[in-house]
Design a protein around this motif. Structure first.
Motif, PDB file in Angstrom:
ATOM      1  N   GLY A  30       1.078  -0.579  -0.274  1.00  0.00           N
ATOM      2  CA  GLY A  30      -0.193   0.084  -0.158  1.00  0.00           C
ATOM      3  C   GLY A  30       1.206   1.486   0.136  1.00  0.00           C
ATOM      4  O   GLY A  30       0.366   2.031  -0.652  1.00  0.00           O
ATOM      5  N   ASN A  31       2.225   1.340   0.940  1.00  0.00           N
ATOM      6  CA  ASN A  31       2.848   2.855   0.770  1.00  0.00           C
ATOM      7  C   ASN A  31       3.252   2.999  -0.729  1.00  0.00           C
ATOM      8  O   ASN A  31       3.593   3.827  -1.039  1.00  0.00           O
ATOM      9  CB  ASN A  31       3.947   2.523   1.586  1.00  0.00           C
ATOM     10  CG  ASN A  31       4.677   1.318   1.235  1.00  0.00           C
ATOM     11  OD1 ASN A  31       4.398  -0.020   0.943  1.00  0.00           O
ATOM     12  ND2 ASN A  31       5.948   1.870   1.737  1.00  0.00           N
ATOM     13  N   VAL A  32       3.123   2.156  -1.409  1.00  0.00           N
ATOM     14  CA  VAL A  32       3.783   2.240  -3.010  1.00  0.00           C
ATOM     15  C   VAL A  32       2.835   3.133  -3.772  1.00  0.00           C
ATOM     16  O   VAL A  32       3.371   3.708  -4.568  1.00  0.00           O
ATOM     17  CB  VAL A  32       4.865   0.654  -3.330  1.00  0.00           C
ATOM     18  CG1 VAL A  32       5.099   1.290  -4.922  1.00  0.00           C
ATOM     19  CG2 VAL A  32       6.212   0.112  -2.324  1.00  0.00           C
TER      20      VAL A  32
ATOM     21  N   MET B 248      -8.869   2.742  -9.882  1.00  0.00           N
ATOM     22  CA  MET B 248      -7.815   1.777 -10.296  1.00  0.00           C
ATOM     23  C   MET B 248      -7.961   0.618  -9.393  1.00  0.00           C
ATOM     24  O   MET B 248      -7.832  -0.697  -9.888  1.00  0.00           O
ATOM     25  CB  MET B 248      -6.234   1.868 -10.818  1.00  0.00           C
ATOM     26  CG  MET B 248      -5.406   1.101 -11.606  1.00  0.00           C
ATOM     27  SD  MET B 248      -3.943   2.445 -12.155  1.00  0.00           S
ATOM     28  CE  MET B 248      -4.581   3.664 -13.051  1.00  0.00           C
ATOM     29  N   MET B 249      -7.382   0.271  -8.451  1.00  0.00           N
ATOM     30  CA  MET B 249      -6.651  -0.048  -7.944  1.00  0.00           C
ATOM     31  C   MET B 249      -7.275  -1.548  -7.201  1.00  0.00           C
ATOM     32  O   MET B 249      -8.160  -1.314  -6.286  1.00  0.00           O
ATOM     33  CB  MET B 249      -5.152  -0.349  -6.608  1.00  0.00           C
ATOM     34  CG  MET B 249      -4.630   0.839  -7.532  1.00  0.00           C
ATOM     35  SD  MET B 249      -3.751   0.272  -8.555  1.00  0.00           S
ATOM     36  CE  MET B 249      -2.229  -0.539  -7.751  1.00  0.00           C
ATOM     37  N   TYR B 250      -6.906  -2.255  -7.782  1.00  0.00           N
ATOM     38  CA  TYR B 250      -7.457  -3.442  -6.874  1.00  0.00           C
ATOM     39  C   TYR B 250      -7.057  -4.586  -6.018  1.00  0.00           C
ATOM     40  O   TYR B 250      -5.361  -4.525  -5.707  1.00  0.00           O
ATOM     41  CB  TYR B 250      -7.714  -5.241  -7.251  1.00  0.00           C
ATOM     42  CG  TYR B 250      -8.646  -5.090  -9.014  1.00  0.00           C
ATOM     43  CD1 TYR B 250     -10.305  -5.565  -8.112  1.00  0.00           C
ATOM     44  CD2 TYR B 250      -8.203  -5.030 -10.181  1.00  0.00           C
ATOM     45  CE1 TYR B 250     -11.136  -5.859  -9.365  1.00  0.00           C
ATOM     46  CE2 TYR B 250      -9.724  -5.219 -11.026  1.00  0.00           C
ATOM     47  CZ  TYR B 250     -10.558  -5.491 -10.816  1.00  0.00           C
ATOM     48  OH  TYR B 250     -12.087  -5.194 -12.255  1.00  0.00           O
TER      49      TYR B 250
ATOM     50  N   LEU C 115      -1.664  -5.852   0.246  1.00  0.00           N
ATOM     51  CA  LEU C 115      -0.924  -6.005  -1.293  1.00  0.00           C
ATOM     52  C   LEU C 115      -1.969  -5.602  -2.539  1.00  0.00           C
ATOM     53  O   LEU C 115      -3.351  -5.694  -2.182  1.00  0.00           O
ATOM     54  CB  LEU C 115      -0.809  -7.470  -1.385  1.00  0.00           C
ATOM     55  CG  LEU C 115       0.718  -7.984  -0.963  1.00  0.00           C
ATOM     56  CD1 LEU C 115       0.610  -9.476  -1.293  1.00  0.00           C
ATOM     57  CD2 LEU C 115       1.988  -7.234  -1.686  1.00  0.00           C
ATOM     58  N   TYR C 116      -1.540  -4.951  -3.654  1.00  0.00           N
ATOM     59  CA  TYR C 116      -2.553  -4.499  -4.423  1.00  0.00           C
ATOM     60  C   TYR C 116      -1.868  -4.976  -6.052  1.00  0.00           C
ATOM     61  O   TYR C 116      -0.717  -5.216  -6.183  1.00  0.00           O
ATOM     62  CB  TYR C 116      -2.495  -3.265  -4.850  1.00  0.00           C
ATOM     63  CG  TYR C 116      -3.350  -2.602  -3.536  1.00  0.00           C
ATOM     64  CD1 TYR C 116      -4.298  -1.552  -3.607  1.00  0.00           C
ATOM     65  CD2 TYR C 116      -2.600  -2.506  -1.937  1.00  0.00           C
ATOM     66  CE1 TYR C 116      -4.940  -0.785  -2.390  1.00  0.00           C
ATOM     67  CE2 TYR C 116      -3.383  -1.309  -1.410  1.00  0.00           C
ATOM     68  CZ  TYR C 116      -4.521  -0.715  -0.602  1.00  0.00           C
ATOM     69  OH  TYR C 116      -4.872  -0.431  -0.063  1.00  0.00           O
ATOM     70  N   LEU C 117      -2.461  -5.485  -6.804  1.00  0.00           N
ATOM     71  CA  LEU C 117      -2.066  -6.073  -8.158  1.00  0.00           C
ATOM     72  C   LEU C 117      -1.746  -4.426  -9.203  1.00  0.00           C
ATOM     73  O   LEU C 117      -2.581  -3.667  -9.059  1.00  0.00           O
ATOM     74  CB  LEU C 117      -3.485  -5.982  -9.066  1.00  0.00           C
ATOM     75  CG  LEU C 117      -3.956  -7.735  -8.465  1.00  0.00           C
ATOM     76  CD1 LEU C 117      -5.459  -8.534  -8.856  1.00  0.00           C
ATOM     77  CD2 LEU C 117      -3.099  -8.886  -8.868  1.00  0.00           C
TER      78      LEU C 117
ATOM     79  N   ARG D 102      -7.288  -3.768 -13.356  1.00  0.00           N
ATOM     80  CA  ARG D 102      -7.155  -1.451 -12.588  1.00  0.00           C
ATOM     81  C   ARG D 102      -9.172  -2.527 -12.876  1.00  0.00           C
ATOM     82  O   ARG D 102     -10.226  -3.184 -13.950  1.00  0.00           O
ATOM     83  CB  ARG D 102      -7.185  -1.279 -14.509  1.00  0.00           C
ATOM     84  CG  ARG D 102      -5.943  -1.187 -14.635  1.00  0.00           C
ATOM     85  CD  ARG D 102      -5.939   1.001 -15.794  1.00  0.00           C
ATOM     86  NE  ARG D 102      -3.669   0.644 -16.360  1.00  0.00           N
ATOM     87  CZ  ARG D 102      -3.297   1.207 -16.657  1.00  0.00           C
ATOM     88  NH1 ARG D 102      -4.796   2.283 -17.109  1.00  0.00           N
ATOM     89  NH2 ARG D 102      -2.744   1.606 -16.899  1.00  0.00           N
ATOM     90  N   LYS D 103      -9.785  -1.420 -12.390  1.00  0.00           N
ATOM     91  CA  LYS D 103     -10.910  -1.501 -11.982  1.00  0.00           C
ATOM     92  C   LYS D 103     -11.977  -0.587 -12.604  1.00  0.00           C
ATOM     93  O   LYS D 103     -12.750  -1.093 -12.874  1.00  0.00           O
ATOM     94  CB  LYS D 103     -11.221  -0.929 -10.135  1.00  0.00           C
ATOM     95  CG  LYS D 103     -10.920  -1.592  -9.332  1.00  0.00           C
ATOM     96  CD  LYS D 103     -11.179  -1.807  -7.474  1.00  0.00           C
ATOM     97  CE  LYS D 103     -10.837   0.204  -7.544  1.00  0.00           C
ATOM     98  NZ  LYS D 103     -11.426   0.019  -6.170  1.00  0.00           N
TER      99      LYS D 103
END
Length: 426
Positions: A205-207, A220-222, A229-231, A265-266
């Motif tokens: 998440g911090n990235v 955007m992010m899943y 963690l995010y895709l 992407r959402k």
């Protein structure tokens, strides 16, 4: 994220920049940051003064004990206990104020380049230059899904059953063409001196908050349930994240990188997922280019990156143009951006196939990417990115521009080695 000194010293510049981006609702944030910053510095000064007093008192205790003045020493010890309690309270206040400042700073947009045209949204973006002559076919060009289906190259119905809207199965020559384009794009960028990477497809998440605004993140992010963690929505995210909390030697710059990844992407927002087609979807693959460089070199690399994309498309006989993004269309971290658009013979207009962005030091500040200069200085790097190619969206332009009246599709010469030397498919 801006330098706090800029807000302290030139708040009107920051406010004027917010107005240029038509985000007047963010104007109060500037004054809020200034007020919070004053309180933060006052709190820090008070805490520093108490620490200095504590140090002096500790030395004094030692002297008094040597002089057998135990009662006086004990009185000072009691004072130190109170000082420690007050310092602890001040440190907690500092942390809270620092977080409140950061929360607001993360929302204030980056200062845009003077060359950026002023406009509210993408309808006011400005065409810069065209490359290649847009062709109108002497026959009616079918929808790209119809072209793919006639070539037995796509199955949307099965994808809807397994995954829902915004997904696809590619098959046969279309799937091979998809892979061939990505492989050619990889080699194209390697030949231009870029180092090839396959990065992580999930990031912390911090990235995420280091490389994009909160609005982009939400749209955007899943997120992986139960994990930090995010895709990734693009490999730029993990490629820039690679340098988090790094101090780079100036002599190692520029770092020119090209990376492959699937992207997820959402697509929440104004555009959403289209009903029929592969233009805007939840999952696709992309070859990206990323540069980390000195501030004085970022304008040069911005031009190099968009030119790379234009050159790539022209080798595939696809007419393109560049479109300068106006102030209101720029994401908050961007200093300057342009879209590369490909010609659609069916729609008789251009459509976006890539976006080139200069983010200045915004991502570097958020992620702590610094450079040790030869002169002993330390400064934040500049980061830039651009799409090389992102099929299957790019396949729309490819198929339409290379389509023959009999339904076959020509394979440009540069792509034939990746397609078993086929000159056409269908």
């Amino acid at each position: 994220m801006l330098d706090i000194n800029l807000i302290r010293e030139n708040p009107e510049l920051v406010k004027e920049n917010i107005k240029k981006k038509f985000q007047d609702e963010k104007l109060p944030l500037v004054d809020e940051v200034i007020d919070l910053d004053i309180k933060f510095r006052q709190t820090k000064t008070k805490a520093d003064e108490l620490r200095a007093e504590r140090n002096r008192s500790s030395k004094e205790i030692g002297l008094l004990m040597r002089e057998k003045k135990k009662e006086e020493a004990e009185a000072i010890k009691e004072r130190i206990v109170l000082i420690n309690e007050e310092i602890q309270e001040l440190e907690q206040a500092e942390a809270k104020l620092s977080e409140e400042i950061k929360d607001r700073m993360m929302v204030i947009p980056n200062i845009i380049d003077d060359s950026v045209p002023i406009g509210r949204d993408d309808s006011e973006n400005v065409e810069v230059e065209r490359f290649g002559e847009p062709l109108e076919k002497p026959f009616e060009v079918p929808h790209h899904i119809d072209i793919m289906e006639r070539l037995n190259g796509i199955d949307l119905e099965s994808a809807r059953k397994t995954s829902g809207a915004g997904f696809y199965y590619l098959m046969g020559d279309i799937a091979r063409l998809h892979s061939a384009i990505l492989t050619y794009a990889r080699d194209f960028m390697i030949d231009r001196g870029f180092t090839y990477y396959i990065p992580p497809f999930m990031i912390h998440g911090n990235v995420v908050t280091g490389v994009m605004s909160f609005t982009e993140m939400e749209n955007m992010m899943y997120k992986i349930e139960g994990e930090d963690l995010y895709l990734i929505g693009t490999s730029e995210h993990s490629m820039i994240g690679k340098f988090i909390d790094s101090i780079l030697d100036e002599e190692t710059l520029p770092q020119t990188l090209t990376s492959y990844s699937p992207c997820f992407r959402k697509e929440v927002g104004a555009h959403g997922i289209e009903e029929r087609g592969v233009y805007r979807i939840h999952q696709f693959e992309k070859q990206e280019m990323v540069v980390v460089c000195n501030p004085e070199d970022s304008k040069y690399w911005y031009d190099e990156l968009w030119k790379n994309a234009v050159d790539f498309f022209r080798t595939l006989d696809i007419p393109v143009r560049t479109l300068e993004c106006c102030s209101g269309d720029l994401a908050d971290l961007k200093v300057k951006s342009c879209d590369v658009e490909a010609w659609s013979p069916r729609q008789k207009k251009y459509f976006e196939v890539g976006s080139c962005s200069n983010l200045g030091d915004a991502q570097a500040r958020r992620l702590g990417i610094r450079v040790d200069g030869k002169d002993g200085s330390r400064y934040f790097a500049h980061t830039l990115n651009n799409t090389v190619v992102a099929p299957p969206r790019m396949l729309i332009a490819f198929l339409e521009n290379n389509l023959n009246e009999d339904g076959t599709v020509n394979i440009p010469e540069v792509l034939r080695p990746y397609m078993g030397n086929k000159e056409k498919i269908g």
